[in-house]
Design a protein around this motif. Structure first.
Motif, PDB file in Angstrom:
ATOM      1  N   ASP A 664      10.678  33.864  56.323  1.00  0.00           N
ATOM      2  CA  ASP A 664       9.703  34.947  56.424  1.00  0.00           C
ATOM      3  C   ASP A 664       9.029  35.237  55.086  1.00  0.00           C
ATOM      4  N   TRP A 665       9.793  35.320  54.025  1.00  0.00           N
ATOM      5  CA  TRP A 665       9.247  35.328  52.664  1.00  0.00           C
ATOM      6  C   TRP A 665      10.357  34.824  51.748  1.00  0.00           C
ATOM      7  N   GLY A 666      10.007  34.554  50.514  1.00  0.00           N
ATOM      8  CA  GLY A 666      10.997  34.038  49.572  1.00  0.00           C
ATOM      9  C   GLY A 666      10.938  32.545  49.362  1.00  0.00           C
ATOM     10  N   GLY A 667      10.229  31.806  50.246  1.00  0.00           N
ATOM     11  CA  GLY A 667       9.995  30.387  50.003  1.00  0.00           C
ATOM     12  C   GLY A 667      11.078  29.443  50.433  1.00  0.00           C
ATOM     13  N   GLY A 668      12.045  29.897  51.211  1.00  0.00           N
ATOM     14  CA  GLY A 668      13.139  29.018  51.624  1.00  0.00           C
ATOM     15  C   GLY A 668      12.846  28.275  52.904  1.00  0.00           C
ATOM     16  N   SER A 669      13.914  27.748  53.509  1.00  0.00           N
ATOM     17  CA  SER A 669      13.780  26.933  54.713  1.00  0.00           C
ATOM     18  C   SER A 669      14.759  27.393  55.785  1.00  0.00           C
ATOM     19  N   GLY A 670      14.283  27.396  57.018  1.00  0.00           N
ATOM     20  CA  GLY A 670      15.131  27.783  58.144  1.00  0.00           C
ATOM     21  C   GLY A 670      15.972  26.621  58.638  1.00  0.00           C
ATOM     22  N   PHE A 671      16.805  26.072  57.759  1.00  0.00           N
ATOM     23  CA  PHE A 671      17.681  24.959  58.137  1.00  0.00           C
ATOM     24  C   PHE A 671      18.428  25.239  59.437  1.00  0.00           C
ATOM     25  N   TYR A 672      18.937  26.474  59.551  1.00  0.00           N
ATOM     26  CA  TYR A 672      19.849  26.795  60.648  1.00  0.00           C
ATOM     27  C   TYR A 672      19.132  27.166  61.933  1.00  0.00           C
ATOM     28  N   ASP A 673      17.819  27.002  61.963  1.00  0.00           N
ATOM     29  CA  ASP A 673      17.073  27.257  63.187  1.00  0.00           C
ATOM     30  C   ASP A 673      16.701  25.961  63.893  1.00  0.00           C
ATOM     31  N   ALA A 674      17.468  24.922  63.636  1.00  0.00           N
ATOM     32  CA  ALA A 674      17.294  23.653  64.351  1.00  0.00           C
ATOM     33  C   ALA A 674      18.174  23.662  65.597  1.00  0.00           C
ATOM     34  N   PHE A 675      17.659  23.079  66.672  1.00  0.00           N
ATOM     35  CA  PHE A 675      18.422  22.921  67.902  1.00  0.00           C
ATOM     36  C   PHE A 675      18.568  21.435  68.207  1.00  0.00           C
ATOM     37  N   VAL A 676      19.724  21.068  68.723  1.00  0.00           N
ATOM     38  CA  VAL A 676      20.003  19.656  68.989  1.00  0.00           C
ATOM     39  C   VAL A 676      20.602  19.510  70.383  1.00  0.00           C
ATOM     40  N   GLU A 677      20.586  18.294  70.849  1.00  0.00           N
ATOM     41  CA  GLU A 677      21.303  17.954  72.068  1.00  0.00           C
ATOM     42  C   GLU A 677      22.345  16.901  71.710  1.00  0.00           C
ATOM     43  N   VAL A 678      23.410  16.873  72.483  1.00  0.00           N
ATOM     44  CA  VAL A 678      24.531  15.974  72.217  1.00  0.00           C
ATOM     45  C   VAL A 678      24.882  15.251  73.505  1.00  0.00           C
ATOM     46  N   ALA A 679      25.095  13.950  73.406  1.00  0.00           N
ATOM     47  CA  ALA A 679      25.442  13.158  74.592  1.00  0.00           C
ATOM     48  C   ALA A 679      26.342  12.009  74.174  1.00  0.00           C
ATOM     49  N   PRO A 680      27.124  11.469  75.122  1.00  0.00           N
ATOM     50  CA  PRO A 680      27.982  10.324  74.781  1.00  0.00           C
ATOM     51  C   PRO A 680      27.158   9.143  74.281  1.00  0.00           C
ATOM     52  N   ALA A 681      27.768   8.397  73.380  1.00  0.00           N
ATOM     53  CA  ALA A 681      27.139   7.190  72.852  1.00  0.00           C
ATOM     54  C   ALA A 681      28.103   6.027  73.039  1.00  0.00           C
ATOM     55  N   GLU A 682      27.642   4.839  72.707  1.00  0.00           N
ATOM     56  CA  GLU A 682      28.535   3.692  72.754  1.00  0.00           C
ATOM     57  C   GLU A 682      29.682   3.921  71.787  1.00  0.00           C
ATOM     58  N   PRO A 683      30.884   3.452  72.118  1.00  0.00           N
ATOM     59  CA  PRO A 683      32.024   3.651  71.211  1.00  0.00           C
ATOM     60  C   PRO A 683      31.734   3.088  69.831  1.00  0.00           C
ATOM     61  N   LEU A 684      32.254   3.791  68.814  1.00  0.00           N
ATOM     62  CA  LEU A 684      32.072   3.326  67.446  1.00  0.00           C
ATOM     63  C   LEU A 684      32.938   2.101  67.192  1.00  0.00           C
ATOM     64  N   PRO A 685      32.481   1.174  66.347  1.00  0.00           N
ATOM     65  CA  PRO A 685      33.294  -0.004  66.039  1.00  0.00           C
ATOM     66  C   PRO A 685      34.581   0.392  65.342  1.00  0.00           C
ATOM     67  N   GLN A 686      35.650  -0.316  65.621  1.00  0.00           N
ATOM     68  CA  GLN A 686      36.936  -0.030  65.004  1.00  0.00           C
ATOM     69  C   GLN A 686      36.939  -0.530  63.566  1.00  0.00           C
ATOM     70  N   ALA A 687      37.547   0.263  62.692  1.00  0.00           N
ATOM     71  CA  ALA A 687      37.610  -0.143  61.279  1.00  0.00           C
ATOM     72  C   ALA A 687      38.571  -1.322  61.133  1.00  0.00           C
TER      73      ALA A 687
END
Length: 687
Positions: A664-687
């Motif tokens: 709103d003022w002060g020159g910063g950034s609304g980092f925490y006003d991001a919205f995301v979606e989450v869904a299953p992905a392919e399994p991660l490779p084993q180390a």
């Protein structure tokens, strides 16, 4: 054989952290053998954090950049060849002179932050050089500036009481701060206050380690902090809990505030805040009736679009309660301005040599500005020092796009090949904190420390100050003030004549390592008013805000709602932003990039702990490991911020998902006003 003698050299941590720890370095035969917290320092108390305990591993890391490097492949490939300082400086100066002649010096953007947080290494000769050239200025307001601007609208400054006075508090609200992780050395003072009878409350959307250790966790919805504060004021006014004597003598706008808070009864805003009305009522009453009460807000709440208003509103609470009258009461935030108010900063920065009327770009908008074809003049060269914007700034994909421009000439001064340095035309070797001289003001206490160099810089690495002397010489500049020594600048800063610096000399700091500013032991800055506002009083109604086009009264601001999960990011225990993330032992401890979601949100998305997931929005996507946890509220997701590569092994971090949303003022950034979606992905490779 008789071993070489061991030399003990005092110094101070230069990281961007409120603790600014004093340390001692033990050196033998020119090599640092041990680094530990100074046991005599009243704030450090001999301990260092989980990161800085490994500082010498960073100093002697095999991947450290020790010589000037020139790009030998495509930008981002990370292929470089060693060159001499003479070759690098001559080429940089030639290109800058050509750019300035063709497009003006504003086409050159110096980009720096608090990668080294000291009086002269963070900003001194660079400001003199680039300011006198007329290069574009940088608005460095990503952290702290919004909080200061919001508080200033009410009390005229962005600071408050000496944080060590918390031991005298009896009702402590840690608001938007995970103290145990990000302000470790302040936590013993909180515990001491508890032993003396204080109640500790944490206001945070996440059940952090600090929240778990507190007496009471108030788990609000993100960005509803101002609404909570207004509801508390509603209760205080309604139930006669306001300190009317203090308010009548030292505040303006009370009657207008009374009308405003009628809209914010606990029953009306409980849903917005995400708390039962009864819990809001209880918090308001206990805060108002338990004195001294202290609000301790740090960085968390400023990273919303309504961040400045949230801080302004909190400051009003401390006025209505009259807490400023009491030792240990009021509000405690950054002490940085207290240090810089007593040091002679004009002597260091020399604003009189800066060219007037030069454009200033916000560091938050780096990606946008690099990609803006209509920017006049366009940014044709970028020099980055004390910063890694590819990780720490919003909208990582756009920053990458800008850094990949063939017509952008980029210079990075760094210890390692960071995500930003991979795109540089030249990477120049920088010193670590134990290799250069600096003065270390703190933003979490009132101790001023001198950082003495303990070892010689390895290879051909240079401090920031020496880099800018050499650049000035390569550019053909001859003004003596561009070549002033580090010691001379420090002595000048200490010679301000301010009474808080009486007896604090360069010689004393050289021998003793640190000294506390001569602040009175029982210092209550606003016990009798004297606020640094236009009216001289706390401004519950602000004519200044009205003139700027903002609401003159506190209000809750716009609390964003959108589909998906609201993404909150937090500091990691083993990394400092991107710092230390290249060190394998700490990377193993930090683990893969993960995302925490509430069980309700996990069930709706058919997710379980340990699942590989995609996290995405309109700006990009990262891979992560799912963690199902009730540490977060429904509708909220939490991810660690900093130097994590994503769990799929790609150099993509959380800031792929954030936008350059201005506050709103002060020159910063609304980092925490991001919205995301989450869904299953392919399994991660084993180390």
């Amino acid at each position: 054989m008789t071993p070489a003698p061991l030399h003990v050299v005092p110094g101070a941590c230069g990281h961007d952290c409120p603790d600014t720890c004093a340390w001692v370095v033990e050196v033998r035969d020119g090599r640092a053998e041990r680094l530990s917290g100074d046991p005599e320092h009243p704030f450090t108390r001999g301990t260092l954090c989980a990161k800085v305990n490994h500082y010498l591993d960073r100093v002697y890391h095999p991947d450290r950049v020790l010589y000037p490097l020139k790009r030998a492949g495509r930008k981002g490939d990370g292929r470089f060849v060693r060159v001499s300082w003479d070759e690098a400086l001559a080429d940089i100066a030639s290109r800058w002179n050509a750019i300035a002649a063709e497009s003006g010096a504003e086409a050159i953007l110096p980009y720096s932050s608090a990668g080294v947080q000291g009086l002269i290494q963070q900003e001194s000769l660079d400001a003199r050089l680039f300011g006198s050239m007329g290069c574009s200025g940088l608005d460095r307001k990503i952290c702290g500036a919004v909080a200061a601007a919001g508080l200033s609208a009410t009390i005229g400054c962005g600071t408050g009481i000496d944080p060590e006075q918390i031991v005298h508090s009896r009702f402590i609200v840690l608001w938007g701060t995970n103290t145990i992780v990000t302000n470790l050395h302040f936590w013993p003072l909180v515990r001491e206050a508890q032993r003396r009878g204080a109640k500790v409350v944490v206001v945070d959307p996440i059940r952090t380690r600090t929240a778990e250790a507190a007496d009471w966790h108030v788990q609000i919805r993100p960005a509803s902090d101002a609404a909570l504060a207004l509801a508390m004021m509603h209760v205080m006014i309604r139930d006669g809990l306001v300190d009317h004597d203090y308010v009548s003598r030292h505040a303006v706008g009370y009657d207008a505030l009374v009308e405003r808070v009628k809209e914010y009864s606990p029953q009306q805003v409980a849903r917005t805040i995400g708390l039962p009305a009864e819990e809001i009522e209880r918090l308001a009453r206990e805060y108002a009736t338990t004195q001294p009460s202290l609000l301790r807000p740090l960085i968390g709440i400023e990273h919303h679009r309504n961040g400045a208003m949230q801080f302004r509103t909190l400051a009003c609470l401390a006025v209505l309660s009259g807490a400023w009258k009491h030792r240990g009461g009021g509000l405690a935030r950054s002490t940085h301005k207290l240090h810089f108010a007593v040091l002679d900063m004009d002597r260091v920065l020399m604003p009189e040599v800066h060219k007037p009327g030069v454009r200033v770009l916000n560091m938050r908008d780096l990606g946008k500005d690099l990609c803006d074809r209509d920017l006049r003049p366009p940014i044709r060269s970028l020099i980055v020092y004390g910063a890694n914007p590819m990780v720490s700034m919003p909208n990582q994909a756009r920053i990458r796009e800008g850094l990949q421009r063939d017509d952008l000439f980029t210079v990075v001064h760094e210890l390692f090949l960071t995500d930003t340095a991979l795109y540089a035309d030249y990477v120049l070797p920088a010193t670590s904190q134990i290799e250069h001289l600096d003065l270390s003001p703190a933003w979490g206490h009132l101790y001023l420390a001198l950082n003495r160099p303990a070892i010689e810089p390895p290879g051909e690495s240079l401090p920031n100050t020496e880099l800018f002397r050499r650049l000035a010489r390569a550019l053909g500049r001859t003004e003596p003030w561009l070549f002033e020594s580090d010691e001379s600048m420090l002595r000048g800063a200490l010679a301000s004549g301010h009474p808080w610096l009486d007896g604090i000399t360069f010689e004393r700091l050289w021998e003793e390592g640190y000294a506390r500013l001569n602040c009175p032991e029982d210092w209550r800055p606003f016990a009798n008013g004297g606020f640094a506002t236009r009216s001289g009083k706390a401004e519950l109604y602000s004519e200044s805000l009205l003139e700027q086009g903002h609401d003159p009264l506190p209000w809750a601001g716009e609390i964003r709602a959108a589909d998906g999960l609201q993404l909150i990011t937090g500091k990691a225990l083993h990394f400092l932003n991107s710092g230390y993330s290249n060190m394998e032992p700490l990377r193993r401890r930090a683990g893969d990039l993960f995302i925490e979601v509430h069980p309700e949100d996990a069930r709706a998305r058919r997710l379980a702990s340990g699942d590989a997931v995609r996290v995405w929005n309109e700006r990009g996507e990262v891979r992560a490991v799912c963690s199902v946890s009730d540490r977060v509220r429904p509708g909220v997701a939490w991810m660690p911020f900093g130097g994590f590569v994503d769990a799929g092994g790609t150099r993509r971090a959380v800031n792929v998902l954030t936008a350059e949303e201005p506050t709103d003022w002060g020159g910063g950034s609304g980092f925490y006003d991001a919205f995301v979606e989450v869904a299953p992905a392919e399994p991660l490779p084993q180390a």
